[in-house]
Design an enzyme around this catalytic site. Structure first.
Site, short mmCIF file in Angstrom:
data_model
loop_
_atom_site.label_atom_id
_atom_site.label_comp_id
_atom_site.label_asym_id
_atom_site.label_seq_id
_atom_site.Cartn_x
_atom_site.Cartn_y
_atom_site.Cartn_z
N LYS A 134 23.12 -16.86 77.60
CA LYS A 134 22.92 -15.40 77.72
C LYS A 134 23.97 -14.75 78.63
O LYS A 134 24.30 -13.60 78.44
CB LYS A 134 21.54 -15.09 78.28
CG LYS A 134 20.38 -15.70 77.48
CD LYS A 134 19.98 -14.81 76.34
CE LYS A 134 18.74 -15.37 75.64
NZ LYS A 134 18.28 -14.51 74.55
N ASN A 182 4.66 -10.16 68.58
CA ASN A 182 4.35 -11.34 69.40
C ASN A 182 3.30 -10.96 70.44
O ASN A 182 2.84 -9.82 70.48
CB ASN A 182 5.63 -11.87 70.06
CG ASN A 182 6.29 -10.78 70.88
OD1 ASN A 182 5.75 -10.33 71.87
ND2 ASN A 182 7.46 -10.34 70.43
N PRO A 238 20.01 -9.01 66.62
CA PRO A 238 21.03 -9.23 67.65
C PRO A 238 20.38 -9.64 68.97
O PRO A 238 19.23 -9.28 69.23
CB PRO A 238 21.71 -7.86 67.79
CG PRO A 238 20.74 -6.89 67.22
CD PRO A 238 19.90 -7.61 66.21
N ASP A 239 21.11 -10.40 69.77
CA ASP A 239 20.59 -10.80 71.09
C ASP A 239 21.04 -9.73 72.10
O ASP A 239 22.19 -9.71 72.54
CB ASP A 239 21.16 -12.18 71.46
CG ASP A 239 20.49 -12.73 72.70
OD1 ASP A 239 20.18 -11.95 73.63
OD2 ASP A 239 20.27 -13.96 72.74
N LYS A 266 2.93 0.29 50.96
CA LYS A 266 2.13 -0.89 51.29
C LYS A 266 2.24 -1.94 50.16
O LYS A 266 2.13 -1.58 48.98
CB LYS A 266 0.67 -0.47 51.47
CG LYS A 266 -0.22 -1.59 51.92
CD LYS A 266 -1.65 -1.15 52.08
CE LYS A 266 -2.53 -2.34 52.41
NZ LYS A 266 -3.94 -2.05 52.29
N LYS A 271 19.56 -21.69 78.64
CA LYS A 271 19.47 -20.29 78.22
C LYS A 271 20.34 -19.37 79.08
O LYS A 271 21.00 -18.50 78.56
CB LYS A 271 18.00 -19.83 78.25
CG LYS A 271 17.72 -18.67 77.34
CD LYS A 271 16.22 -18.44 77.14
CE LYS A 271 15.67 -19.19 75.95
NZ LYS A 271 14.24 -18.94 75.72
N ALA A 327 11.34 -7.48 77.96
CA ALA A 327 10.74 -7.36 76.62
C ALA A 327 10.80 -8.69 75.88
O ALA A 327 11.72 -9.48 76.07
CB ALA A 327 11.48 -6.29 75.83
N1 CTP Z 1 16.22 -11.34 74.16
C1 CTP Z 1 17.06 -10.33 73.71
N2 CTP Z 1 17.31 -10.19 72.39
C2 CTP Z 1 16.77 -11.04 71.51
C3 CTP Z 1 15.92 -12.10 71.96
C4 CTP Z 1 15.66 -12.21 73.30
O1 CTP Z 1 17.56 -9.56 74.52
N3 CTP Z 1 17.02 -10.89 70.23
C5 CTP Z 1 16.00 -11.49 75.61
C6 CTP Z 1 14.56 -11.35 76.07
O2 CTP Z 1 14.28 -10.03 76.45
C7 CTP Z 1 14.53 -12.27 77.27
C8 CTP Z 1 15.55 -13.35 76.94
O3 CTP Z 1 16.37 -12.80 75.93
O4 CTP Z 1 14.97 -11.62 78.45
C9 CTP Z 1 15.02 -14.65 76.46
O5 CTP Z 1 14.09 -14.51 75.46
P1 CTP Z 1 13.41 -15.78 74.78
O6 CTP Z 1 12.54 -15.30 73.67
O7 CTP Z 1 12.83 -16.70 75.79
O8 CTP Z 1 14.66 -16.52 74.24
P2 CTP Z 1 15.41 -16.46 72.90
O9 CTP Z 1 16.79 -16.00 73.15
O10 CTP Z 1 14.64 -15.66 71.91
O11 CTP Z 1 15.46 -17.99 72.51
P3 CTP Z 1 14.30 -18.94 71.92
O12 CTP Z 1 13.29 -18.02 71.27
O13 CTP Z 1 15.02 -19.80 70.97
O14 CTP Z 1 13.74 -19.69 73.09
#
Ligand code: CTP
Length: 419
Positions: A360, A226, A324-325, A305, A356, A291
């Site tokens: 979280k 990204n 995983p989140d 490749k 969010k 991140a």
């Molecule tokens: N984050 C994380 N693990 C993931 C995705 C996100 O720890 N797999 C954390 C990011 O580091 C950030 C927060 O979650 O601090 C929010 O990230 P964001 O990309 O805005 O949200 P998402 O949870 O990915 O939700 P969406 O993309 O649906 O908005």
């Protein structure tokens, strides 16, 4: 209140206000042996250019002389609520209004109990009830008094109201006991009241920061990633080092060099980042999850490749698995650690961020509108909104990422003090 902007202070409820260049510091002294440290505290404030007024309880007079405080502050010391000559000089409500910040040191168990209940039966407690300025409390008492359920309850009530606590510290107590109860040093009280962002203000904290955009390999030469530049996380790491914290920076690939003094852990993928965060989190006091973690990774990462001729027709299907989140996982086990997350949103910023932070479970969410060209991603500036678990918001003006980093660390410091 004047409008200079030399120092910054966190207000009750978490808002920010600038302490003026020459702030009015109201020092309330209650009756404890630690009051002997107060003259040094007055001198610290005066050296920094503050105007200091002292008010004390009747019993505080037994521990520190009003004349000493008057001489050092250059102002008459107030003691009595109903003494016409004192009220004529500056009335108690005027005193409460005059303050840009109120410091109570030492704060005895009795004083905190009265403050928690809203009792106003002398000058000090009346001023505490009347002021709208931020309040910093430096408790000092016998260890058993500090650990008494009544005191624990009162401290909790006061912290919930946004009162900032400095100390007490563990050590030898004047009463002959050992344990928690010593008033913090004048320099620590000064720092808490006067400059959260002063160098050394995060000494003793271990701050874990993640930065950059994770890279999820498709094959040895291609990956999903990204637009994160890593600048925000690196700015937090740099500012945390400046403030004296130990900093571990877990970074996905960026073009930045690690700030001097950080301990760098280089990772590529979300799964590697998760392993690194989990290994470091327990040893840390705060996590700033800056991140941009990829939400999905290719189900298969080819070791060779992928050649065009392997693909039939003009399309290729890439199967993705959810990552995983990390933020949600560590927030669930954070205990008294402070966890800060970010939210990159392209529309309905506040509503999306409020949702969010709930999902979280972190302590603070730093939301930014990525549709703006002067904020987010590669930009050196950022316009962010802070969201707290109760849904309240604070909109920060457009600032450099370094300034935003400072604001985030101020919040972390305050949350650490209230835990
Ligand atoms: N984050 C994380 N693990 C993931 C995705 C996100 O720890 N797999 C954390 C990011 O580091 C950030 C927060 O979650 O601090 C929010 O990230 P964001 O990309 O805005 O949200 P998402 O949870 O990915 O939700 P969406 O993309 O649906 O908005």
């Amino acid at each position: 209140m004047s409008t200079g902007s030399k120092m910054v202070f966190l207000e009750e409820g978490g808002g920010r206000s600038s302490l003026p260049a020459e702030p009015n510091v109201l020092l309330l002294v209650s009756g404890g042996i630690a009051a002997y440290k107060i003259p040094e505290l007055v001198r610290e404030f005066r050296r920094e250019g503050a105007h200091v007024r002292c008010a004390m309880t009747e019993s505080a007079k037994e521990f520190v002389s009003p004349l000493v405080l008057q001489t050092l502050s250059g102002e008459a010391v107030r003691i009595s609520l109903l003494e016409p000559s004192e009220e004529g000089d500056i009335g108690h409500i005027d005193l409460a209004d005059w303050a840009d910040v109120v410091v109570v040191a030492p704060a005895t168990a009795n004083l905190m109990a009265k403050q928690a209940l809203g009792i106003a039966d002398d000058l000090v407690t009346t001023v505490l009830l009347a002021t709208t300025a931020p309040i910093v409390l430096a408790p000092a008492m016998n260890v058993n008094m500090w650990e008494n359920t009544s005191t624990i309850k009162n401290v909790k009530v006061l912290k919930e109201r946004g009162v900032v606590f400095v100390g007490p510290e563990a050590g030898d107590l004047a009463c002959g006991w050992q344990g928690m109860g010593r008033m913090s040093e004048a320099s620590d009280i000064f720092r808490a009241a006067y400059g959260f962002h002063a160098p050394g203000s995060l000494k003793g904290e271990r701050i874990l920061v993640t930065a950059g955009g994770t890279r999820e390999p498709i094959d040895p030469v291609r990956s999903l990633t990204n637009r994160s530049s890593g600048k925000m996380g690196y700015a937090v790491a740099k500012e945390a080092i400046r403030r004296g914290a130990d900093v571990v920076l877990i970074s996905a690939p960026t073009s930045l060099s690690a700030p001097e003094g950080v301990s760098l852990v280089a990772v590529e993928t979300a799964l590697e980042m998760r392993t690194a965060v989990k290994a470091e989190f327990e040893k840390s006091s705060a996590l700033v999850m800056a991140a941009a973690v990829a939400d999905f990774r290719p189900a298969v990462s080819e070791t060779r490749k992928i050649k065009k001729e392997q693909v039939e027709g003009d399309t290729i299907n890439l199967k993705l698995l959810r990552n995983p989140d990390i933020l949600a996982e560590v927030s669930a086990i954070k205990n008294n650690r402070v966890v800060v997350g970010f939210a990159a949103e392209s529309h309905n910023l506040v509503a999306a961020a409020r949702k969010k932070i709930k999902s979280k479970g972190c302590d603070l969410l730093v939301a930014n509108d990525i549709s703006r060209s002067d904020a987010g991603f590669e930009s050196d500036t950022n316009a962010v909104v802070f969201i707290t678990p109760d849904g309240s918001i604070e909109e920060l003006p457009l600032q450099t990422k370094q300034e935003v980093a400072g604001n985030i660390l101020d919040r972390i410091k305050k949350l650490r003090l209230t835990r």
